[in-house]
Write an enzyme that holds these catalytic residues in place. Structure first.
Site, PDB file in Angstrom:
ATOM      1  N   GLU A   1       0.823  -1.213   0.000  1.00 34.83           N
ATOM      2  CA  GLU A   1       0.000   0.000   0.000  1.00 34.83           C
ATOM      3  C   GLU A   1       0.855   1.261   0.000  1.00 34.83           C
ATOM      4  O   GLU A   1       1.869   1.338   0.689  1.00 34.83           O
ATOM      5  CB  GLU A   1      -0.911   0.006   1.230  1.00 34.83           C
ATOM      6  CG  GLU A   1      -1.906  -1.136   1.285  1.00 34.83           C
ATOM      7  CD  GLU A   1      -2.968  -1.039   0.188  1.00 34.83           C
ATOM      8  OE1 GLU A   1      -3.107   0.043  -0.411  1.00 34.83           O
ATOM      9  OE2 GLU A   1      -3.661  -2.050  -0.041  1.00 34.83           O
TER      10      GLU A   1
ATOM     11  N   ARG B   1     -17.524  -1.226   6.345  1.00 33.38           N
ATOM     12  CA  ARG B   1     -18.571  -1.825   5.498  1.00 33.38           C
ATOM     13  C   ARG B   1     -19.263  -2.954   6.240  1.00 33.38           C
ATOM     14  O   ARG B   1     -20.466  -3.181   6.074  1.00 33.38           O
ATOM     15  CB  ARG B   1     -17.939  -2.342   4.196  1.00 33.38           C
ATOM     16  CG  ARG B   1     -18.918  -2.988   3.235  1.00 33.38           C
ATOM     17  CD  ARG B   1     -18.203  -3.497   1.990  1.00 33.38           C
ATOM     18  NE  ARG B   1     -17.210  -4.506   2.299  1.00 33.38           N
ATOM     19  CZ  ARG B   1     -17.495  -5.805   2.468  1.00 33.38           C
ATOM     20  NH1 ARG B   1     -18.736  -6.246   2.381  1.00 33.38           N
ATOM     21  NH2 ARG B   1     -16.514  -6.661   2.727  1.00 33.38           N
TER      22      ARG B   1
ATOM     23  N   CYS C   1      -7.601  -2.895   8.364  1.00 28.00           N
ATOM     24  CA  CYS C   1      -6.272  -2.865   7.746  1.00 28.00           C
ATOM     25  C   CYS C   1      -5.744  -1.440   7.663  1.00 28.00           C
ATOM     26  O   CYS C   1      -4.606  -1.157   8.059  1.00 28.00           O
ATOM     27  CB  CYS C   1      -6.315  -3.492   6.351  1.00 28.00           C
ATOM     28  SG  CYS C   1      -6.561  -5.276   6.337  1.00 28.00           S
TER      29      CYS C   1
ATOM     30  N   HIS D   1      -1.259  -5.885   1.343  1.00 28.98           N
ATOM     31  CA  HIS D   1      -2.478  -6.679   1.241  1.00 28.98           C
ATOM     32  C   HIS D   1      -2.218  -7.943   0.419  1.00 28.98           C
ATOM     33  O   HIS D   1      -1.531  -7.892  -0.608  1.00 28.98           O
ATOM     34  CB  HIS D   1      -3.600  -5.876   0.580  1.00 28.98           C
ATOM     35  CG  HIS D   1      -4.508  -5.218   1.554  1.00 28.98           C
ATOM     36  ND1 HIS D   1      -4.723  -3.857   1.583  1.00 28.98           N
ATOM     37  CD2 HIS D   1      -5.276  -5.745   2.553  1.00 28.98           C
ATOM     38  CE1 HIS D   1      -5.584  -3.576   2.561  1.00 28.98           C
ATOM     39  NE2 HIS D   1      -5.930  -4.697   3.154  1.00 28.98           N
TER      40      HIS D   1
END
Length: 214
Positions: free
Chosen positions: A82, A92, A145, A176
């Site tokens: 990232e 979510r 994360c 990831h």
């Protein structure tokens, strides 16, 4: 005594039996130790704030040169270091404690974002050289994360500012991993080993493209 690298992965969440990030970390650790890399590993809870707290406790206790946190991004088709962490918690789905923060900060009053201090493009190339798909990611999302990634960057920046010229800044960031049907556990571990070794030997990142149009 300091170590070379602190790795972290996550416990399962959302009803899954395993988490690919922890499976990769636990397989990569003995491979790295066999190559002379001193290691720390920790499995983090998929819980806002608490996951980051545990990682930072391990970093403070072990004084690593590098910190590489990993997590699962099931919809991706490659291993993705990232680039940016953002100061937003926006869930979510609920975390493993049933919490679902909406538009909350990771750190009250913190900067909008932080760039990874890992050589993310060199890490991508290291994975590709092992025939494992890898690419730079421009967003770590807004789930746990990213919370861990942001809190890690925030803490390392504070430590670097406090040390000034008197100390060597610890570098850190987030990677990831895709689901196991895209990159299997053994390949993910091999790629993670290659990425760690690339990060340890690279003071400067590669000047190659890692951008996207959208």
């Amino acid at each position: 005594m300091s170590i070379d690298v602190q790795l972290s992965g996550f416990e399962p969440f959302a009803g899954a039996a395993t988490n690919e990030s922890w499976e990769a970390v636990r397989r990569a650790a003995p491979l790295l130790e066999a190559r002379g890399v001193s290691m720390g590993t920790v499995r983090l809870p998929v819980v806002f704030s608490r996951g980051a707290d545990l990682l930072l406790e391990q970093v403070a206790a072990r004084s690593p040169r590098l910190v590489i946190a990993t997590g699962l991004a099931a919809g991706r088709r490659a291993i993705t270091p990232e680039r940016v962490a953002i100061n937003v918690q926006d869930a979510r789905i609920a975390d493993n404690d049933g919490r679902s923060p909406i538009d909350a900060p990771c750190v009250d009053g913190g900067p909008v974002g932080y760039f990874s201090t890992l050589p993310i493009k060199a890490m991508v190339e290291a994975a590709r050289e092992l025939d494992v798909p890898a690419a730079v990611s421009q967003s770590a999302g807004t789930y746990v994360c990213n919370d861990v990634f942001y809190r890690l960057c925030h803490a390392l920046q504070a430590d670097a500012s406090e040390a000034g010229d008197r100390g060597v800044a610890v570098r850190g960031g987030f990677v990831h991993l895709p689901s196991a049907d895209v990159v299997g556990a053994e390949d993910a571990a091999r790629a993670l080993v290659g990425m760690v070794e690339a990060a340890l030997r690279s003071d400067q990142d590669l000047r190659i493209t890692g951008g996207v149009e959208s």
